[in-house]
Write a protein that holds these residues in place. Structure first.
Motif, PDB file in Angstrom:
ATOM      1  N   VAL A 147       0.860  -1.180   0.000  1.00  0.00           N
ATOM      2  CA  VAL A 147       0.000   0.000   0.000  1.00  0.00           C
ATOM      3  C   VAL A 147       0.899   1.234   0.000  1.00  0.00           C
ATOM      4  O   VAL A 147       1.838   1.319   0.806  1.00  0.00           O
ATOM      5  N   ARG A 148       0.633   2.153  -0.901  1.00  0.00           N
ATOM      6  CA  ARG A 148       1.307   3.462  -0.892  1.00  0.00           C
ATOM      7  C   ARG A 148       0.203   4.509  -0.763  1.00  0.00           C
ATOM      8  O   ARG A 148      -0.851   4.401  -1.385  1.00  0.00           O
ATOM      9  N   ILE A 149       0.454   5.515   0.054  1.00  0.00           N
ATOM     10  CA  ILE A 149      -0.575   6.529   0.293  1.00  0.00           C
ATOM     11  C   ILE A 149      -0.085   7.886  -0.189  1.00  0.00           C
ATOM     12  O   ILE A 149       1.064   8.259   0.035  1.00  0.00           O
ATOM     13  N   GLY A 150      -0.964   8.582  -0.861  1.00  0.00           N
ATOM     14  CA  GLY A 150      -0.603   9.914  -1.348  1.00  0.00           C
ATOM     15  C   GLY A 150      -1.759  10.878  -1.216  1.00  0.00           C
ATOM     16  O   GLY A 150      -2.767  10.580  -0.569  1.00  0.00           O
ATOM     17  N   LYS A 151      -1.555  12.050  -1.814  1.00  0.00           N
ATOM     18  CA  LYS A 151      -2.603  13.073  -1.847  1.00  0.00           C
ATOM     19  C   LYS A 151      -3.249  13.053  -3.217  1.00  0.00           C
ATOM     20  O   LYS A 151      -2.596  12.750  -4.213  1.00  0.00           O
ATOM     21  N   VAL A 152      -4.521  13.423  -3.257  1.00  0.00           N
ATOM     22  CA  VAL A 152      -5.177  13.594  -4.552  1.00  0.00           C
ATOM     23  C   VAL A 152      -5.917  14.920  -4.535  1.00  0.00           C
ATOM     24  O   VAL A 152      -6.540  15.282  -3.536  1.00  0.00           O
ATOM     25  N   LEU A 153      -5.764  15.681  -5.612  1.00  0.00           N
ATOM     26  CA  LEU A 153      -6.460  16.960  -5.735  1.00  0.00           C
ATOM     27  C   LEU A 153      -7.423  16.887  -6.904  1.00  0.00           C
ATOM     28  O   LEU A 153      -7.059  16.405  -7.980  1.00  0.00           O
ATOM     29  N   LYS A 154      -8.650  17.346  -6.667  1.00  0.00           N
ATOM     30  CA  LYS A 154      -9.628  17.474  -7.742  1.00  0.00           C
ATOM     31  C   LYS A 154      -9.727  18.965  -8.039  1.00  0.00           C
ATOM     32  O   LYS A 154     -10.155  19.754  -7.189  1.00  0.00           O
ATOM     33  N   ILE A 155      -9.288  19.348  -9.222  1.00  0.00           N
ATOM     34  CA  ILE A 155      -9.176  20.767  -9.560  1.00  0.00           C
ATOM     35  C   ILE A 155     -10.160  21.106 -10.673  1.00  0.00           C
ATOM     36  O   ILE A 155     -10.092  20.531 -11.758  1.00  0.00           O
ATOM     37  N   ASP A 156     -11.083  22.035 -10.391  1.00  0.00           N
ATOM     38  CA  ASP A 156     -11.960  22.569 -11.445  1.00  0.00           C
ATOM     39  C   ASP A 156     -11.277  23.794 -12.016  1.00  0.00           C
ATOM     40  O   ASP A 156     -10.933  24.733 -11.284  1.00  0.00           O
TER      41      ASP A 156
END
Lengths: 83, 83
Positions: free
Chosen positions: B39-48
């Motif tokens: 398992v690797r954990i990261g950030k996710v950004l949803k950009i409009d």
């Protein structure tokens, strides 16, 4: 069994205020990226998992999300299997 | 201008130890999900974001990532435009 890589994205539900996203949006505006309308920030997990087929994998990761990885009250999640 | 939604995933580079991912993997094993290998954990950004075309949008989000959102020394990022 085959090895699969699953991407699990977890975001705060639409309608729940995301102060971290707001802060990043404001910072992007200050840096000149005025065309950014909204930013929401979440967690993403890349999970390597063994299994027979795609349906089994999705069902397992869905279960993990519901019981442990995501908070069903405040968060939504999306599962994507990488081919 | 058209409105686009971009998903930006930011993970620690391969080879950099991810203690949060390790902890989650161990917890999943304890819950019975023994078939999880990593398992690797990261950030996710949803950009409009507003823009004329897909190439312009990807180029802008790439620039944001390089100068502000990701750490180029320790992190890799992936950009995906949702249709």
């Amino acid at each position: 069994m085959k090895k699969w890589t699953v991407i699990l994205e977890i975001f705060l539900k639409e309608g729940i205020f995301d102060p971290q996203g707001k802060t990043v949006k404001d910072a992007l505006h200050n840096l000149g990226f005025k065309e950014v309308e909204e930013v929401r920030i979440g967690k993403v997990l890349k999970i390597d998992i063994l299994g027979e087929n795609k349906e089994e994998i999705i069902s397992k990761v869905k279960k993990m999300s519901e019981i442990f990885l995501a908070n069903p009250v405040t968060e939504d999640f999306v599962i994507r299997v990488e081919e």
